[in-house]
Design a protein around this motif. Sequence first.
Motif, PDB file in Angstrom:
ATOM      1  N   UNK A   1      -8.296  10.776  -5.154  1.00 58.32           N
ATOM      2  CA  UNK A   1      -7.859  10.477  -3.784  1.00 58.32           C
ATOM      3  C   UNK A   1      -8.931   9.752  -2.973  1.00 58.32           C
ATOM      4  N   UNK A   2     -10.186   9.877  -3.394  1.00 56.04           N
ATOM      5  CA  UNK A   2     -11.275   9.170  -2.693  1.00 56.04           C
ATOM      6  C   UNK A   2     -11.417   7.713  -3.142  1.00 56.04           C
ATOM      7  N   UNK A   3     -10.742   7.344  -4.224  1.00 58.91           N
ATOM      8  CA  UNK A   3     -10.862   5.981  -4.734  1.00 58.91           C
ATOM      9  C   UNK A   3     -10.061   5.006  -3.857  1.00 58.91           C
ATOM     10  N   UNK A   4     -10.540   3.772  -3.755  1.00 66.52           N
ATOM     11  CA  UNK A   4      -9.890   2.778  -2.876  1.00 66.52           C
ATOM     12  C   UNK A   4      -8.709   2.066  -3.533  1.00 66.52           C
ATOM     13  N   UNK A   5      -7.599   2.774  -3.669  1.00 65.81           N
ATOM     14  CA  UNK A   5      -6.408   2.160  -4.245  1.00 65.81           C
ATOM     15  C   UNK A   5      -5.828   1.136  -3.276  1.00 65.81           C
ATOM     16  N   UNK A   6      -5.414   0.004  -3.804  1.00 62.76           N
ATOM     17  CA  UNK A   6      -4.802  -1.063  -3.016  1.00 62.76           C
ATOM     18  C   UNK A   6      -3.377  -0.651  -2.667  1.00 62.76           C
ATOM     19  N   UNK A   7      -2.963  -0.936  -1.433  1.00 62.52           N
ATOM     20  CA  UNK A   7      -1.607  -0.617  -0.973  1.00 62.52           C
ATOM     21  C   UNK A   7      -0.952  -1.909  -0.509  1.00 62.52           C
ATOM     22  N   UNK A   8       0.244  -2.164  -1.013  1.00 69.71           N
ATOM     23  CA  UNK A   8       1.003  -3.343  -0.589  1.00 69.71           C
ATOM     24  C   UNK A   8       2.144  -2.869   0.310  1.00 69.71           C
TER      25      UNK A   8
END
Length: 121
Positions: free
Chosen positions: A9-16
């Motif tokens: 959850x701390x990782x910077x997942x890209x959101x479109x």
Amino acid sequence: MNKDLEYYLRLPYRVMIHPSPEGGYVAEVPDLPGCLTQGETLEELMEMVEDAKRCWIADALERNEEVPEPVDESYSGRILVRAPKSLHRILAEKAREEGVSLNQYIVYQLSRAVSKTSEIN
């Protein structure tokens, strides 16, 4: 390192983010296949994205499946843009109306413009 739910959850997942034909918005997390959510407002959508990521990752961990980490394309995600004061004011007012930060509003508008351009090409 223990790669538990909090780690992912701390990782910077890209959101479109895309406007929904029925109204509101749809968001997807491309690095987590099938991780989609929707909300009526951008503020609600951002809350729903965090919940969707949490559920997707927790489910994968529970089933002992691999959880993909975000693809690092060496982009910082930070862009400095100079804009006329009048445009800055309009964007800030629109963000306030939507109940989101100016940054979230600008990201949404840029995502929307890029997705429309992609549909044409």
